[in-house]
Design a protein around this motif. Structure first.
Motif, PDB file in Angstrom:
ATOM      1  N   ASP A  51       8.916   2.778  -0.347  1.00  0.00           N
ATOM      2  CA  ASP A  51       8.164   2.719   0.895  1.00  0.00           C
ATOM      3  C   ASP A  51       7.152   3.873   0.933  1.00  0.00           C
ATOM      4  OD1 ASP A  51       7.522   1.688   3.300  1.00  0.00           O
ATOM      5  OD2 ASP A  51       9.334   2.322   4.366  1.00  0.00           O
ATOM      6  N   ILE A  52       6.057   3.680   1.681  1.00  0.00           N
ATOM      7  CA  ILE A  52       5.116   4.775   1.930  1.00  0.00           C
ATOM      8  C   ILE A  52       5.056   4.945   3.448  1.00  0.00           C
ATOM      9  CG2 ILE A  52       2.735   5.590   1.714  1.00  0.00           C
ATOM     10  CD1 ILE A  52       2.512   3.692  -0.786  1.00  0.00           C
ATOM     11  N   ASN A  64      -1.155   2.999   7.892  1.00  0.00           N
ATOM     12  CA  ASN A  64      -0.866   1.929   6.924  1.00  0.00           C
ATOM     13  C   ASN A  64      -1.819   2.052   5.732  1.00  0.00           C
ATOM     14  OD1 ASN A  64      -3.305   1.203   8.009  1.00  0.00           O
ATOM     15  ND2 ASN A  64      -2.528  -0.569   9.118  1.00  0.00           N
ATOM     16  N   GLU A  65      -2.049   0.916   5.050  1.00  0.00           N
ATOM     17  CA  GLU A  65      -2.891   0.941   3.838  1.00  0.00           C
ATOM     18  C   GLU A  65      -4.342   1.356   4.123  1.00  0.00           C
ATOM     19  OE1 GLU A  65      -1.260  -1.664   4.979  1.00  0.00           O
ATOM     20  OE2 GLU A  65      -2.747  -3.173   5.524  1.00  0.00           O
ATOM     21  N   ASN A  66      -4.713   1.454   5.390  1.00  0.00           N
ATOM     22  CA  ASN A  66      -6.073   1.930   5.725  1.00  0.00           C
ATOM     23  C   ASN A  66      -6.188   3.449   5.690  1.00  0.00           C
ATOM     24  OD1 ASN A  66      -7.148  -0.624   6.105  1.00  0.00           O
ATOM     25  ND2 ASN A  66      -6.252  -0.746   8.149  1.00  0.00           N
ATOM     26  N   ASN A  67      -5.060   4.134   5.638  1.00  0.00           N
ATOM     27  CA  ASN A  67      -5.122   5.594   5.492  1.00  0.00           C
ATOM     28  C   ASN A  67      -5.343   5.925   4.013  1.00  0.00           C
ATOM     29  OD1 ASN A  67      -4.381   8.453   5.241  1.00  0.00           O
ATOM     30  ND2 ASN A  67      -3.798   8.210   7.392  1.00  0.00           N
ATOM     31  N   TYR A  70      -2.352   6.837   1.957  1.00  0.00           N
ATOM     32  CA  TYR A  70      -1.577   5.661   1.559  1.00  0.00           C
ATOM     33  C   TYR A  70      -2.181   5.081   0.276  1.00  0.00           C
ATOM     34  CZ  TYR A  70       1.049   1.268   2.175  1.00  0.00           C
ATOM     35  OH  TYR A  70       1.901   0.205   2.008  1.00  0.00           O
ATOM     36  N   LYS A  71      -3.527   4.923   0.290  1.00  0.00           N
ATOM     37  CA  LYS A  71      -4.210   4.346  -0.878  1.00  0.00           C
ATOM     38  C   LYS A  71      -3.959   5.192  -2.129  1.00  0.00           C
ATOM     39  CE  LYS A  71      -8.156   2.459   1.607  1.00  0.00           C
ATOM     40  NZ  LYS A  71      -8.449   1.164   1.860  1.00  0.00           N
ATOM     41  N   LYS A  74      -0.320   4.670  -3.365  1.00  0.00           N
ATOM     42  CA  LYS A  74      -0.191   3.318  -3.925  1.00  0.00           C
ATOM     43  C   LYS A  74      -0.834   3.267  -5.314  1.00  0.00           C
ATOM     44  CE  LYS A  74       0.497  -1.271  -3.071  1.00  0.00           C
ATOM     45  NZ  LYS A  74       0.110  -1.782  -4.362  1.00  0.00           N
ATOM     46  N   ASP A  78       1.261   2.398  -8.676  1.00  0.00           N
ATOM     47  CA  ASP A  78       0.926   1.230  -9.493  1.00  0.00           C
ATOM     48  C   ASP A  78       0.537   1.643 -10.916  1.00  0.00           C
ATOM     49  OD1 ASP A  78       1.387  -0.250  -7.268  1.00  0.00           O
ATOM     50  OD2 ASP A  78      -0.722  -0.717  -6.836  1.00  0.00           O
ATOM     51  N   ILE A 134     -10.942   5.375  -4.837  1.00  0.00           N
ATOM     52  CA  ILE A 134     -10.615   5.474  -3.406  1.00  0.00           C
ATOM     53  C   ILE A 134     -11.874   5.778  -2.600  1.00  0.00           C
ATOM     54  CG2 ILE A 134      -9.177   6.666  -1.690  1.00  0.00           C
ATOM     55  CD1 ILE A 134      -7.242   7.321  -3.991  1.00  0.00           C
TER      56      ILE A 134
END
Ligand code: ATP
Length: 288
Positions: A51-52, A64-67, A70-71, A74, A78, A134
């Motif tokens: 989890d993030i 969420n993924e917009n921060n 977070y990116k 992730k 990956d 990013i």
């Protein structure tokens, strides 16, 4: 190592020129970047769950993924198949949507922190190569210090450190979208380009007065007509002893270069009383 504390530092632009719009829609720029003392505090903790999780002192920021933090996590997970998850505690002090690369520097520090937490031993150049996925300013935020940024901002040349100086930062209570500013720039003809090479010469000479005299930012022509308060703050800084004052990035933050700490303090007091700017901080140039 299960936890790391990071200082993600903000930047100002001593010079910002836009050369042309490329076919892919990005703008080719020439910018003089300078790291300053203001920073966001980021704590990264490893957690067993996949989890993030981000918590922050500013309720309006995405978690969420917009921060961009977070990116960054992730991307590293990956790319390097990292096990488990990360809990993030983000304490923001850098003004948001202010032309100070707040989100980009958070992402840069996160890439740096994950590299350390998982003992990946990636060189700075590799982190910079990953970071450009990013945002264009992320590689610079990893490098830090005084630098010339070209291309879309990712082609970096380290410069001699800017002479130590006192800087006053003032952000009026408006949020400016970088995208909107560049879109508006396209419909304008740029008639006056800042002397980027002249700023580099002045940095090499270590002459703060020459650097300040040559500062220039083409984006002022877009943002100031929309938000005249930026010009008011600039004039106030000049009237209160700044060697020079200018908008940083796409704005609306104004920074002033001051000859000594007391003059900067007096101007800070004036601006706080006047209330055109909501966030008014004294800081310094930072070179690592
Ligand atoms: P730049 O100088 O690179 O143009 P900026 O200072 O104008 O950046 P940021 O502070 O990076 O702008 O924020 C722009 C937007 O990005 C914010 O409105 C926010 O919703 C989003 N954002 C995503 N992640 C972050 C983050 N970690 N910190 C701040 N803003 C973030």
């Amino acid at each position: 190592m299960n936890s790391i504390r990071l200082k993600a530092r903000a930047k100002i632009n001593l010079g910002l020129d836009v050369l042309r719009k490329r076919e892919d829609g990005y703008h080719e720029v020439r910018m003089i970047m300078q790291t300053i003392g203001i920073y966001d505090r980021i704590i990264l903790d490893k957690i067993p769950e996949e989890d993030i999780r981000i918590k922050t002192n500013l309720g309006f920021l995405p978690v969420n993924e917009n921060n961009l933090i977070y990116k960054a996590i992730k991307l590293m997970k990956d790319e390097y198949n990292l096990p488990g998850g990360i809990e993030v505690d983000l304490n923001k002090f850098i003004p948001v949507a202010a032309g100070m690369a707040g989100g980009s520097t958070d992402a840069a520090s996160t890439l740096f922190g994950i590299n350390k937490l998982f003992n990946l031993k990636l060189p700075m150049e590799k982190l910079m190569e990953l970071g450009v996925n990013i945002g264009a300013d992320v590689p610079y935020c990893i490098m830090r210090g005084t630098a010339l940024a070209e291309g879309i901002g990712e082609k970096l040349t380290k410069l001699s450190p800017m002479p130590h100086c006192h800087i006053l930062i003032a952000k009026p209570p408006i949020n400016v979208s970088t995208k909107m500013v560049y879109e508006n720039l396209d419909s304008k003809e740029i008639t006056k380009h800042p002397d980027i090479d002249g700023i580099i010469d002045a940095i090499n000479e270590g002459d703060i007065n020459k650097i300040a005299a040559r500062m220039g930012n083409v984006l002022e022509d877009v943002t100031i007509p929309l938000y005249p308060v930026i010009n008011t703050i600039k004039q106030d800084m000049l009237n209160h002893g700044a060697i020079n004052a200018m908008m940083s990035g796409s704005g609306p933050t104004v920074f002033g270069i001051f000859p000594d700490e007391q003059t900067a303090l007096d101007c800070q007091h004036f601006l706080k009383e006047k209330k055109d700017a909501r966030q008014v901080y004294i800081t310094e140039s930072f070179n690592c």
